[in-house]
Design a protein around this motif. Sequence first.
Motif, PDB file in Angstrom:
ATOM      1  N   TYR A 185       0.837  -1.212   0.000  1.00  0.00           N
ATOM      2  CA  TYR A 185       0.000   0.000   0.000  1.00  0.00           C
ATOM      3  C   TYR A 185       0.872   1.263   0.000  1.00  0.00           C
ATOM      4  O   TYR A 185       0.707   2.132  -0.848  1.00  0.00           O
ATOM      5  N   GLN A 201       2.788   1.716  -3.085  1.00  0.00           N
ATOM      6  CA  GLN A 201       1.875   1.781  -4.237  1.00  0.00           C
ATOM      7  C   GLN A 201       2.337   0.832  -5.335  1.00  0.00           C
ATOM      8  O   GLN A 201       2.664   1.239  -6.457  1.00  0.00           O
ATOM      9  N   GLN A 243       4.382  11.210  -1.511  1.00  0.00           N
ATOM     10  CA  GLN A 243       4.011   9.881  -2.027  1.00  0.00           C
ATOM     11  C   GLN A 243       5.121   9.247  -2.852  1.00  0.00           C
ATOM     12  O   GLN A 243       5.899   9.932  -3.517  1.00  0.00           O
ATOM     13  N   TYR A 255      -1.975   3.875   6.854  1.00  0.00           N
ATOM     14  CA  TYR A 255      -3.159   3.412   6.122  1.00  0.00           C
ATOM     15  C   TYR A 255      -4.411   4.143   6.606  1.00  0.00           C
ATOM     16  O   TYR A 255      -5.244   4.579   5.817  1.00  0.00           O
ATOM     17  N   GLU A 256      -4.513   4.282   7.938  1.00  0.00           N
ATOM     18  CA  GLU A 256      -5.689   4.959   8.515  1.00  0.00           C
ATOM     19  C   GLU A 256      -5.762   6.417   8.054  1.00  0.00           C
ATOM     20  O   GLU A 256      -6.826   6.924   7.754  1.00  0.00           O
ATOM     21  N   GLU A 257      -4.610   7.069   8.013  1.00  0.00           N
ATOM     22  CA  GLU A 257      -4.591   8.483   7.617  1.00  0.00           C
ATOM     23  C   GLU A 257      -4.831   8.620   6.116  1.00  0.00           C
ATOM     24  O   GLU A 257      -5.483   9.552   5.669  1.00  0.00           O
ATOM     25  N   GLY A 258      -4.288   7.701   5.330  1.00  0.00           N
ATOM     26  CA  GLY A 258      -4.392   7.753   3.865  1.00  0.00           C
ATOM     27  C   GLY A 258      -3.192   8.475   3.272  1.00  0.00           C
ATOM     28  O   GLY A 258      -2.702   9.451   3.848  1.00  0.00           O
ATOM     29  N   LEU A 259      -2.728   7.993   2.121  1.00  0.00           N
ATOM     30  CA  LEU A 259      -1.483   8.527   1.538  1.00  0.00           C
ATOM     31  C   LEU A 259      -1.626   9.993   1.111  1.00  0.00           C
ATOM     32  O   LEU A 259      -0.713  10.790   1.289  1.00  0.00           O
ATOM     33  N   GLU A 260      -2.804  10.328   0.540  1.00  0.00           N
ATOM     34  CA  GLU A 260      -2.963  11.718   0.066  1.00  0.00           C
ATOM     35  C   GLU A 260      -3.012  12.691   1.236  1.00  0.00           C
ATOM     36  O   GLU A 260      -2.373  13.749   1.203  1.00  0.00           O
ATOM     37  N   ALA A 261      -3.755  12.309   2.281  1.00  0.00           N
ATOM     38  CA  ALA A 261      -3.862  13.191   3.457  1.00  0.00           C
ATOM     39  C   ALA A 261      -2.493  13.340   4.112  1.00  0.00           C
ATOM     40  O   ALA A 261      -2.108  14.424   4.569  1.00  0.00           O
ATOM     41  N   ARG A 262      -1.756  12.259   4.129  1.00  0.00           N
ATOM     42  CA  ARG A 262      -0.432  12.299   4.760  1.00  0.00           C
ATOM     43  C   ARG A 262       0.517  13.198   3.962  1.00  0.00           C
ATOM     44  O   ARG A 262       1.264  13.995   4.509  1.00  0.00           O
TER      45      ARG A 262
END
Length: 416
Positions: A81, A84, A207, A292-299
């Motif tokens: 994940y 990617q 990313q 994963y919980e936060e999400g890649l874009e938000a991070r």
Amino acid sequence: MDPASYQPTRQSGNPTEPSMGRIEFEPRNYRPLNPPERVLMAPGPSNLPPAVLQAMSAPLLGYFDPEYFKIMDEVMDLLRYVFQTKNQVTFSVPATGGAGMEAALVNVIEPGDNVVVGVTGFFAGRMVEIAKRCGAKVFPVTTEWGKAIDLEEMQKALETHKPKVVATVHGETSTGVEQPVAEIGRMVRDAGAYMVLDTVASLGGPQVKVDEWLVDVCYSGSQKCLSAPPGLAPITFSDRAVQMIRSRKTPVQSWYFDITMHERYWIDPRVYHHTGPALMVFALREALRLVYEEGLEARERRHQVTSDALVAGLTAMGLKMFADPAHRLSSVTSVWIPDGVDDMKIRRGLLNKFNIEITGGLGDFKGKMWRIGLMGYSCKASNVLLFLAALETLLRAEGVSVPSGIQAAGEIITKA
Ligand SMILES: Cc1ncc(COP(=O)(O)O)c(C=O)c1O
């Protein structure tokens, strides 16, 4: 027991004179471990989230326990994940980011191979050294520190040297520059070469798109934007890289880093290669779960906004940025030290008076540059404001009159 009254049960301390074959140790009073809590704002390691720390006090499992295998499977999924990628061969090597670099290069390089390295700072310089030790003919494409790789120079090197492998660093920690990796990946694949990418300073922050960027081997370190402790190197190999490694003419120079043996432990048929460092793997698993919980874009956005705030604050104070603004890495901010300011005096003040760790320049930039990490759990608005306040206070105490940067930083944070 009162730690102050603790007496070692056996002699321990500095070795003194050996007598009758026995080494004598001076008695010492070893107190329970109690390191200070720092605000870790160097370019790694970053502070650890509570869930990651807790994972390290979970019960230890043996390296063949079916429950440990389940956790290893989750780590592989979560690494796919964050990288990617759909790559099957994706896991972690049990050592620091430098071991990821070594593992990547020793597997894809055979003696006599042509290797091009995009060198934009200290860590890509290390890739050159490792590739040479693998017996490669190495052709560096060198760029001035603070700038990104020149794509035309890279294209020329691909045409001239027809390399088997091209290696470079995504986020160069020594300069705070992010390389245009998508473009380089396309060029390397069109030239029929294999692309090796260092994402030690980026994975889990900006990313990393292994499949989209056509990267064949990508590695990282656990301790920076992932915010696990140092000691593991996540790594992934494309299917075409794995096939090439399986058809090598010579065995991989390093027994320990031969990736096909790690694959046999992590994936199939699960045979012993090393004693799985279970507590470290648990910590990485929790760190990856948080990503994963936060999400890649938000991070990625959090890293960008927080570092924009830091840059705005430093600029408002009149400090000059080091990295080319078109290629600024969000996880590491590099800034020139103002004229006449003593690097170590300020850094000691930050550490001793404010508990904040940042770091200085490497190589020619020692004493001239500060490098500030905003990575993973350490990447937060409150750290930026604390650091700016501390830096302003220390500079003024040294007689350097600087305007405050806090308002400028705060505006970026509140607008986001
Ligand atoms: C880009 C890069 N590559 C490799 C390394 C080496 O990692 P480690 O110190 O974990 O061995 C570092 C460490 O800072 C790094 O920043």
